[in-house]
Design a protein around this motif. Structure first.
Motif, PDB file in Angstrom:
ATOM      1  N   THR A 265       3.594  -1.923 -17.440  1.00  0.00           N
ATOM      2  CA  THR A 265       4.620  -1.438 -16.525  1.00  0.00           C
ATOM      3  C   THR A 265       4.326   0.020 -16.233  1.00  0.00           C
ATOM      4  O   THR A 265       4.117   0.817 -17.146  1.00  0.00           O
ATOM      5  CB  THR A 265       6.031  -1.581 -17.148  1.00  0.00           C
ATOM      6  OG1 THR A 265       6.250  -2.960 -17.466  1.00  0.00           O
ATOM      7  CG2 THR A 265       7.103  -1.081 -16.192  1.00  0.00           C
ATOM      8  N   TYR A 266       4.306   0.336 -14.939  1.00  0.00           N
ATOM      9  CA  TYR A 266       4.069   1.708 -14.481  1.00  0.00           C
ATOM     10  C   TYR A 266       5.321   2.236 -13.802  1.00  0.00           C
ATOM     11  O   TYR A 266       5.933   1.549 -12.995  1.00  0.00           O
ATOM     12  CB  TYR A 266       2.913   1.747 -13.461  1.00  0.00           C
ATOM     13  CG  TYR A 266       1.590   1.308 -13.996  1.00  0.00           C
ATOM     14  CD1 TYR A 266       0.704   2.233 -14.555  1.00  0.00           C
ATOM     15  CD2 TYR A 266       1.199  -0.026 -13.938  1.00  0.00           C
ATOM     16  CE1 TYR A 266      -0.527   1.832 -15.038  1.00  0.00           C
ATOM     17  CE2 TYR A 266      -0.036  -0.436 -14.433  1.00  0.00           C
ATOM     18  CZ  TYR A 266      -0.885   0.503 -14.981  1.00  0.00           C
ATOM     19  OH  TYR A 266      -2.092   0.092 -15.460  1.00  0.00           O
ATOM     20  N   ASN A 267       5.700   3.447 -14.130  1.00  0.00           N
ATOM     21  CA  ASN A 267       6.813   4.144 -13.469  1.00  0.00           C
ATOM     22  C   ASN A 267       6.299   5.452 -12.922  1.00  0.00           C
ATOM     23  O   ASN A 267       5.334   5.998 -13.343  1.00  0.00           O
ATOM     24  CB  ASN A 267       7.970   4.388 -14.408  1.00  0.00           C
ATOM     25  CG  ASN A 267       8.698   3.102 -14.746  1.00  0.00           C
ATOM     26  OD1 ASN A 267       8.397   2.455 -15.731  1.00  0.00           O
ATOM     27  ND2 ASN A 267       9.618   2.718 -13.917  1.00  0.00           N
TER      28      ASN A 267
ATOM     29  N   ILE B 256      -0.520  -8.081  -9.330  1.00  0.00           N
ATOM     30  CA  ILE B 256       0.716  -7.312  -9.167  1.00  0.00           C
ATOM     31  C   ILE B 256       1.875  -8.295  -9.328  1.00  0.00           C
ATOM     32  O   ILE B 256       2.167  -9.082  -8.439  1.00  0.00           O
ATOM     33  CB  ILE B 256       0.765  -6.617  -7.796  1.00  0.00           C
ATOM     34  CG1 ILE B 256      -0.415  -5.661  -7.654  1.00  0.00           C
ATOM     35  CG2 ILE B 256       2.099  -5.888  -7.621  1.00  0.00           C
ATOM     36  CD1 ILE B 256      -0.578  -5.074  -6.273  1.00  0.00           C
ATOM     37  N   LYS B 257       2.524  -8.259 -10.499  1.00  0.00           N
ATOM     38  CA  LYS B 257       3.623  -9.182 -10.782  1.00  0.00           C
ATOM     39  C   LYS B 257       4.893  -8.799 -10.042  1.00  0.00           C
ATOM     40  O   LYS B 257       5.634  -9.656  -9.598  1.00  0.00           O
ATOM     41  CB  LYS B 257       3.895  -9.247 -12.285  1.00  0.00           C
ATOM     42  CG  LYS B 257       2.773  -9.937 -13.054  1.00  0.00           C
ATOM     43  CD  LYS B 257       3.136 -10.110 -14.491  1.00  0.00           C
ATOM     44  CE  LYS B 257       4.274 -11.087 -14.567  1.00  0.00           C
ATOM     45  NZ  LYS B 257       4.573 -11.611 -15.856  1.00  0.00           N
TER      46      LYS B 257
ATOM     47  N   THR C 199       0.840  -1.200   0.000  1.00  0.00           N
ATOM     48  CA  THR C 199       0.000   0.000   0.000  1.00  0.00           C
ATOM     49  C   THR C 199       0.871   1.245   0.000  1.00  0.00           C
ATOM     50  O   THR C 199       0.622   2.189  -0.756  1.00  0.00           O
ATOM     51  CB  THR C 199      -0.954   0.005   1.218  1.00  0.00           C
ATOM     52  OG1 THR C 199      -1.841  -1.113   1.109  1.00  0.00           O
ATOM     53  CG2 THR C 199      -1.759   1.285   1.295  1.00  0.00           C
ATOM     54  N   GLU C 200       1.916   1.250   0.816  1.00  0.00           N
ATOM     55  CA  GLU C 200       2.818   2.407   0.862  1.00  0.00           C
ATOM     56  C   GLU C 200       3.533   2.598  -0.473  1.00  0.00           C
ATOM     57  O   GLU C 200       3.741   3.734  -0.913  1.00  0.00           O
ATOM     58  CB  GLU C 200       3.830   2.240   1.994  1.00  0.00           C
ATOM     59  CG  GLU C 200       3.214   2.360   3.369  1.00  0.00           C
ATOM     60  CD  GLU C 200       4.144   1.925   4.492  1.00  0.00           C
ATOM     61  OE1 GLU C 200       3.922   2.406   5.624  1.00  0.00           O
ATOM     62  OE2 GLU C 200       5.069   1.119   4.264  1.00  0.00           O
ATOM     63  N   MET C 201       3.904   1.506  -1.137  1.00  0.00           N
ATOM     64  CA  MET C 201       4.586   1.631  -2.426  1.00  0.00           C
ATOM     65  C   MET C 201       3.631   2.117  -3.516  1.00  0.00           C
ATOM     66  O   MET C 201       4.033   2.868  -4.403  1.00  0.00           O
ATOM     67  CB  MET C 201       5.224   0.295  -2.820  1.00  0.00           C
ATOM     68  CG  MET C 201       6.465  -0.027  -2.019  1.00  0.00           C
ATOM     69  SD  MET C 201       7.345  -1.472  -2.620  1.00  0.00           S
ATOM     70  CE  MET C 201       6.456  -2.779  -1.788  1.00  0.00           C
ATOM     71  N   LEU C 202       2.381   1.696  -3.453  1.00  0.00           N
ATOM     72  CA  LEU C 202       1.422   2.070  -4.496  1.00  0.00           C
ATOM     73  C   LEU C 202       0.925   3.501  -4.367  1.00  0.00           C
ATOM     74  O   LEU C 202       0.602   4.139  -5.371  1.00  0.00           O
ATOM     75  CB  LEU C 202       0.212   1.127  -4.453  1.00  0.00           C
ATOM     76  CG  LEU C 202       0.421  -0.277  -4.997  1.00  0.00           C
ATOM     77  CD1 LEU C 202      -0.751  -1.179  -4.629  1.00  0.00           C
ATOM     78  CD2 LEU C 202       0.610  -0.244  -6.508  1.00  0.00           C
TER      79      LEU C 202
ATOM     80  N   SER D  30       9.285   2.691  -7.048  1.00  0.00           N
ATOM     81  CA  SER D  30       9.383   3.483  -8.272  1.00  0.00           C
ATOM     82  C   SER D  30       8.812   2.792  -9.504  1.00  0.00           C
ATOM     83  O   SER D  30       8.777   3.387 -10.582  1.00  0.00           O
ATOM     84  CB  SER D  30      10.849   3.843  -8.540  1.00  0.00           C
ATOM     85  OG  SER D  30      11.617   2.661  -8.698  1.00  0.00           O
ATOM     86  N   GLN D  31       8.375   1.538  -9.368  1.00  0.00           N
ATOM     87  CA  GLN D  31       7.824   0.829 -10.522  1.00  0.00           C
ATOM     88  C   GLN D  31       6.935  -0.322 -10.049  1.00  0.00           C
ATOM     89  O   GLN D  31       7.216  -0.954  -9.036  1.00  0.00           O
ATOM     90  CB  GLN D  31       8.946   0.256 -11.390  1.00  0.00           C
ATOM     91  CG  GLN D  31       8.459  -0.502 -12.609  1.00  0.00           C
ATOM     92  CD  GLN D  31       9.597  -1.145 -13.373  1.00  0.00           C
ATOM     93  OE1 GLN D  31      10.152  -2.137 -12.925  1.00  0.00           O
ATOM     94  NE2 GLN D  31       9.952  -0.558 -14.515  1.00  0.00           N
ATOM     95  N   TRP D  32       5.877  -0.565 -10.798  1.00  0.00           N
ATOM     96  CA  TRP D  32       5.122  -1.798 -10.580  1.00  0.00           C
ATOM     97  C   TRP D  32       4.626  -2.321 -11.914  1.00  0.00           C
ATOM     98  O   TRP D  32       4.458  -1.574 -12.872  1.00  0.00           O
ATOM     99  CB  TRP D  32       4.022  -1.635  -9.547  1.00  0.00           C
ATOM    100  CG  TRP D  32       2.818  -0.812  -9.883  1.00  0.00           C
ATOM    101  CD1 TRP D  32       2.738   0.547  -9.878  1.00  0.00           C
ATOM    102  CD2 TRP D  32       1.514  -1.288 -10.230  1.00  0.00           C
ATOM    103  NE1 TRP D  32       1.465   0.938 -10.187  1.00  0.00           N
ATOM    104  CE2 TRP D  32       0.689  -0.165 -10.407  1.00  0.00           C
ATOM    105  CE3 TRP D  32       0.947  -2.553 -10.393  1.00  0.00           C
ATOM    106  CZ2 TRP D  32      -0.654  -0.264 -10.757  1.00  0.00           C
ATOM    107  CZ3 TRP D  32      -0.394  -2.653 -10.733  1.00  0.00           C
ATOM    108  CH2 TRP D  32      -1.170  -1.519 -10.908  1.00  0.00           C
TER     109      TRP D  32
END
Length: 160
Positions: A158-160, A132-133, A36-39, A138-140
């Protein structure tokens, strides 16, 4: 005789020194961020979009897996912001394909499943379930499946 008096003082000093160094607080490290914090707190833009099985997106007879080149730059700079209150917003990026388009493209709510491996995005009356692979701050990379004319496709973004 002075050495007899100095010896206990030296031993005392040595013991105090050892006690002070052995009681030194261990280095504390922060726990790794949660998913959650990363997203949350980022403006996520799509940097790569792939599909499997390949499709002939431009009708030239060649099957393509990488769909990124077929998106306009004004679409690829759009971003999604997942908020800590479990809402999200998708906005136009710095360039708009049509200057008259509204800045906000979509709003909705999002949830993670119990083991934090899938995110469900519900907006505009549609829920999209994304695996979520991989993820970092900074990326997911997300993977979703859909069926079109009886064929199951896997879309990896890929999201940056």
């Amino acid at each position: 005789m002075t050495t007899n008096y100095l010896r206990p003082l030296l031993w005392s000093a040595l013991l105090v020194g050892l006690t002070v160094t052995s009681c030194k607080e261990e280095d504390k490290t922060d726990p790794p961020p949660t998913r959650t914090e990363m997203l949350t707190g980022n403006n996520w833009t799509r940097t790569r979009i792939e599909i499997e099985p390949a499709i002939d997106i431009d009708n030239n007879g060649t099957q393509e897996n990488n769909l990124t080149p077929y998106f306009a730059a004004c679409d690829l700079d759009d971003f999604m912001n997942l908020k800590t209150d479990k809402t999200y917003i998708v906005e136009e990026g710095p360039s708009k394909c049509d200057p008259n388009d509204p800045q906000i493209i979509e709003t909705g709510v999002w949830t993670l499943n119990s083991d934090n491996t899938r995110i469900a995005l519900t907006g505009g009356g549609v829920t999209t379930d994304v695996l979520i692979k991989s993820i970092s701050s900074s990326q997911w990379i997300g993977e979703e499946k859909f069926v079109d004319q009886g064929v199951t496709y896997t879309l990896t973004t890929t999201y940056n």
